[in-house]
Design an enzyme around this catalytic site. Sequence first.
Site, PDB file in Angstrom:
ATOM      1  N   SER A 141       0.831  -1.196   0.000  1.00  0.00           N
ATOM      2  CA  SER A 141       0.000   0.000   0.000  1.00  0.00           C
ATOM      3  C   SER A 141       0.872   1.255   0.000  1.00  0.00           C
ATOM      4  O   SER A 141       1.686   1.457  -0.894  1.00  0.00           O
ATOM      5  CB  SER A 141      -0.962  -0.050   1.192  1.00  0.00           C
ATOM      6  OG  SER A 141      -2.001   0.882   1.061  1.00  0.00           O
ATOM      7  N   ASP A 271      -9.477  -5.614  -4.427  1.00  0.00           N
ATOM      8  CA  ASP A 271      -8.921  -4.583  -3.549  1.00  0.00           C
ATOM      9  C   ASP A 271      -9.839  -3.366  -3.596  1.00  0.00           C
ATOM     10  O   ASP A 271      -9.953  -2.691  -4.607  1.00  0.00           O
ATOM     11  CB  ASP A 271      -7.514  -4.212  -4.031  1.00  0.00           C
ATOM     12  CG  ASP A 271      -6.756  -3.360  -3.018  1.00  0.00           C
ATOM     13  OD1 ASP A 271      -7.389  -2.494  -2.389  1.00  0.00           O
ATOM     14  OD2 ASP A 271      -5.536  -3.551  -2.888  1.00  0.00           O
ATOM     15  N   HIS A 300      -7.394  -5.918  -0.047  1.00  0.00           N
ATOM     16  CA  HIS A 300      -6.212  -5.087   0.128  1.00  0.00           C
ATOM     17  C   HIS A 300      -5.220  -5.712   1.115  1.00  0.00           C
ATOM     18  O   HIS A 300      -4.018  -5.726   0.861  1.00  0.00           O
ATOM     19  CB  HIS A 300      -6.641  -3.698   0.614  1.00  0.00           C
ATOM     20  CG  HIS A 300      -5.541  -2.689   0.622  1.00  0.00           C
ATOM     21  ND1 HIS A 300      -4.840  -2.343  -0.505  1.00  0.00           N
ATOM     22  CD2 HIS A 300      -5.016  -1.932   1.632  1.00  0.00           C
ATOM     23  CE1 HIS A 300      -3.940  -1.425  -0.217  1.00  0.00           C
ATOM     24  NE2 HIS A 300      -4.018  -1.170   1.079  1.00  0.00           N
TER      25      HIS A 300
END
Length: 321
Positions: A141, A271, A300
């Site tokens: 991320s 995601d 995610h």
Amino acid sequence: MDALPSLLVSRRAAMLGGAGLALLARSGALAQAAVPTPDLKDRDMSFIDAADGTPIFYKDWGPKTATPIVFHHGWPLTGDEWDAQMLHFLGEGFRVIAHDRRGHGRSGWTEEGNEMDTYAADVAALTDALDLKGAVHVGHSTGGGEAARYVARAKPGRVAKLVLIGAVPPVMVRSAANPGGTPIEVFDGFRKALATNRPQFYLDVASGPFYGFNREGAEVSQGLIRNWWRQGMEGSAKAHYDCIKAFSETDFTQDLKTIEVPTLVMHGRDDQVVPFDDSAALSAKLLKNGELKAYEGYPHGMATVHAEVINRDLLAFVAAG
């Protein structure tokens, strides 16, 4: 993440037997029964100083002569996000390292410097201090953006490979140049929710889209939700607020074009935080030596909820000649 579901997390009360409680009361020790929070300075903890003197906390496990794997965590978490990977790769004989980004967790909190250039410079200070050579950098991320910026600027010999997992590059926010991006209003909503009620906002993210717990049939883990919340609340609200701009508006296009080391892009097709089509699919095309691996239905936070699969694929990439 346009609408985040609310979650009321039930707290289990600590149970003491009646006899034990009476004994404490009679001895006058009841006021002493609570266990104090340990002072971080009393723990066996490791820090390096960034260029501006900010202390950066890190964990460094395993043989110092082994191949180092450096893990970069997501927003608003800490190096503890990587527990499942750290322990796995430690068992495989690697040297594993994870730091807390400035403003997050156990690292120093600063009013300024909560942006990608400084984050990458902090990583450079860490790798210099540990004198890491031929390291594999793994970023999730926001940490994927941090890792990409660091690797693009790293000294020769420092980096062997890069892995981006559910990562924010090339750029998240929608613009004329990035019409498939996420509207700025979504990130404005993040900032408003954080400023209004950060504890509830973090519960909503962890219990909903981050791990895909808002999907029908999902196996919800209260432990993961609480651990996500625990990590988030360890950090600075100001740093987390600033970091929303850093992860959503920073353009990593040139970083990706500059990177020459083998790079594995891993991303879940479900995601809900960093949409696949405007991230992984584009990043893989920009990389000189990139490989894209998509995971159908994965969320995610797939490195945690599907650790056995992600660890297997990571190991195959890291170990490949």
